[in-house]
Design a protein around this motif. Structure first.
Motif, mmCIF file in Angstrom:
data_model
loop_
_atom_site.group_PDB
_atom_site.id
_atom_site.type_symbol
_atom_site.label_atom_id
_atom_site.label_comp_id
_atom_site.label_asym_id
_atom_site.label_seq_id
_atom_site.Cartn_x
_atom_site.Cartn_y
_atom_site.Cartn_z
ATOM 1 N N GLN A 152 0.989 -1.228 -0.139
ATOM 2 C CA GLN A 152 -0.100 0.015 0.070
ATOM 3 C C GLN A 152 0.789 1.193 0.219
ATOM 4 N N ASN A 153 1.976 1.114 0.538
ATOM 5 C CA ASN A 153 2.797 2.549 0.717
ATOM 6 C C ASN A 153 3.395 2.526 -0.542
ATOM 7 N N GLY A 154 3.748 1.283 -1.100
ATOM 8 C CA GLY A 154 4.519 1.519 -2.445
ATOM 9 C C GLY A 154 3.376 1.891 -3.548
ATOM 10 N N ARG A 155 2.252 1.533 -3.224
ATOM 11 C CA ARG A 155 1.318 2.138 -4.485
ATOM 12 C C ARG A 155 1.110 3.547 -4.203
ATOM 13 N N LEU A 156 0.943 4.126 -2.877
ATOM 14 C CA LEU A 156 1.002 5.674 -2.827
ATOM 15 C C LEU A 156 2.073 6.219 -3.311
ATOM 16 N N ALA A 157 3.463 5.736 -3.041
ATOM 17 C CA ALA A 157 4.512 6.236 -3.839
ATOM 18 C C ALA A 157 4.756 6.300 -5.280
ATOM 19 N N MET A 158 4.045 5.258 -5.782
ATOM 20 C CA MET A 158 4.126 5.411 -7.347
ATOM 21 C C MET A 158 3.212 6.447 -7.729
ATOM 22 N N LEU A 159 1.875 6.721 -7.208
ATOM 23 C CA LEU A 159 1.226 7.892 -7.664
ATOM 24 C C LEU A 159 1.809 9.230 -7.374
ATOM 25 N N ALA A 160 2.318 9.415 -6.115
ATOM 26 C CA ALA A 160 3.265 10.590 -5.495
ATOM 27 C C ALA A 160 4.239 10.837 -6.653
ATOM 28 N N ALA A 161 5.182 9.758 -6.885
ATOM 29 C CA ALA A 161 6.363 10.010 -7.678
ATOM 30 C C ALA A 161 5.757 10.385 -9.190
ATOM 31 N N ALA A 162 4.820 9.877 -9.589
ATOM 32 C CA ALA A 162 4.169 10.210 -10.765
ATOM 33 C C ALA A 162 3.569 11.704 -10.948
ATOM 34 N N GLY A 163 3.158 11.990 -9.559
ATOM 35 C CA GLY A 163 2.681 13.173 -9.424
ATOM 36 C C GLY A 163 3.630 14.392 -9.351
ATOM 37 N N PHE A 164 4.683 14.055 -8.768
ATOM 38 C CA PHE A 164 5.896 14.635 -8.550
ATOM 39 C C PHE A 164 6.734 15.151 -9.927
ATOM 40 N N LEU A 165 6.902 14.225 -10.633
ATOM 41 C CA LEU A 165 7.392 14.061 -11.944
ATOM 42 C C LEU A 165 6.653 15.330 -12.955
ATOM 43 N N ALA A 166 5.261 14.938 -12.862
ATOM 44 C CA ALA A 166 4.417 15.512 -13.794
ATOM 45 C C ALA A 166 4.260 16.945 -13.532
ATOM 46 N N GLN A 167 4.213 17.546 -12.205
ATOM 47 C CA GLN A 167 4.152 18.629 -11.649
ATOM 48 C C GLN A 167 5.541 19.560 -11.995
ATOM 49 N N GLU A 168 6.679 18.759 -11.673
ATOM 50 C CA GLU A 168 7.961 19.606 -12.185
ATOM 51 C C GLU A 168 8.329 19.746 -13.506
ATOM 52 N N ALA A 169 7.608 18.965 -14.316
ATOM 53 C CA ALA A 169 7.874 18.734 -15.534
ATOM 54 C C ALA A 169 7.156 20.112 -16.326
ATOM 55 N N VAL A 170 5.720 20.253 -15.717
ATOM 56 C CA VAL A 170 4.924 21.530 -16.209
ATOM 57 C C VAL A 170 5.392 22.811 -16.058
ATOM 58 N N ASP A 171 5.714 23.094 -14.599
ATOM 59 C CA ASP A 171 6.220 24.373 -14.221
ATOM 60 C C ASP A 171 7.578 24.639 -14.038
ATOM 61 N N GLY A 172 8.531 23.385 -14.027
ATOM 62 C CA GLY A 172 9.848 23.628 -13.645
ATOM 63 C C GLY A 172 10.210 23.966 -12.342
ATOM 64 N N LYS A 173 9.446 23.819 -11.533
ATOM 65 C CA LYS A 173 9.758 24.156 -9.957
ATOM 66 C C LYS A 173 9.901 22.900 -9.360
ATOM 67 N N GLY A 174 10.656 22.979 -8.292
ATOM 68 C CA GLY A 174 10.884 21.959 -7.163
ATOM 69 C C GLY A 174 9.699 21.536 -6.340
ATOM 70 N N ILE A 175 9.662 20.208 -5.942
ATOM 71 C CA ILE A 175 8.337 20.189 -4.889
ATOM 72 C C ILE A 175 8.388 20.939 -3.877
ATOM 73 N N ILE A 176 9.554 20.986 -3.121
ATOM 74 C CA ILE A 176 9.877 21.688 -1.919
ATOM 75 C C ILE A 176 9.490 23.231 -2.243
ATOM 76 N N GLU A 177 9.888 23.749 -3.202
ATOM 77 C CA GLU A 177 9.631 25.096 -3.726
ATOM 78 C C GLU A 177 8.109 25.196 -3.782
ATOM 79 N N HIS A 178 7.275 24.151 -4.005
ATOM 80 C CA HIS A 178 5.859 24.553 -4.126
ATOM 81 C C HIS A 178 5.227 24.462 -2.404
ATOM 82 N N PHE A 179 5.885 23.611 -1.876
ATOM 83 C CA PHE A 179 5.407 23.577 -0.465
ATOM 84 C C PHE A 179 5.663 24.852 0.061
ATOM 85 N N SER A 180 6.994 25.551 0.040
ATOM 86 C CA SER A 180 7.172 26.789 0.617
ATOM 87 C C SER A 180 6.702 27.996 0.141
ATOM 88 N N SER A 181 6.021 28.010 -1.144
ATOM 89 C CA SER A 181 5.733 29.270 -1.625
ATOM 90 C C SER A 181 4.073 29.479 -1.566
#
Length: 209
Positions: A180-209
């Protein structure tokens, strides 16, 4: 950022829900969809495309091996996203010259290190293959990729902390948690990849902005 958060939240309930347990054998003949750990309410055994229904036991073992291996890689990847971006500019590695979104880090690794990274991955995969797979020289041409009869998917013998329980029901609970944690991580990693590819910002940068 929204895409990353949605991906993370989508599996959160399933990742921490109580596990269904039951007796399970590690033999190939007992490996059936009805006995597999990882099925949780309210979804139960989620297989909308019927892959498990169409698969024989050997194929089902390979499916589970692929799922748990990808889940482990994804869990490492999610940690890598956060750690890699958190230490940029302050790490002792590569003169702290690697910066920006995590998806841009591999391209910034100095020449020569790529070969070492690939060699390390190759070594790990070779050990996994030796543990789980039948020697190709002993496999018929129509049974390529056959797993050893006494190999349980994901059980490569790596347990330095001795966490693997002896009780079959407790083992099912632990396997379900990892899945279950692996499945969650696969969804999260895919989301991280897509988000950074879309706007060029890091994940931590999103949390801090």
């Amino acid at each position: 950022m929204k895409l990353a958060l949605i991906s993370a939240l989508a599996g959160s309930a399933a990742a921490f829900a109580p596990a269904q347990t039951g007796a399970r054998s590690t033999s190939l003949n007992a490996f059936t969809a009805a006995d597999l750990p990882g099925a949780l309410a309210p979804m139960g055994f989620f297989d909308p495309l019927g892959f498990a229904e169409k698969a024989d036991e050997a194929t089902l073992k390979r499916y589970r091996e692929a799922e748990i291996t990808h889940g482990r890689v994804a869990m490492l990847a999610v940690v890598g996203f956060f750690v890699g971006e958190a230490v940029e500019g302050s790490s002792f590695l590569f003169d702290a010259s690697i910066s920006g979104p995590a998806i841009s880090h591999p391209g910034q690794v100095p020449g020569g290190w790529d070969a070492l990274i690939i060699a390390g991955i190759g070594f790990a995969e070779l050990q996994r293959a030796k543990t789980g797979w039948v020697d190709p020289a002993d496999v018929k041409f129509d049974q390529a990729g056959a797993l050893n009869a006494d190999y349980y998917p994901g059980d490569i013998g790596f347990d330095p902390l001795g966490l693997k329980p002896e009780d079959p029901e407790e083992l099912d609970v632990l396997i379900t948690k990892e899945l279950q944690n692996g499945r969650l991580a696969m969804l999260a990693a895919a989301g991280f990849l897509a988000q950074e590819a879309v706007d060029g910002k890091g994940i931590i940068e999103h949390f801090s902005s």
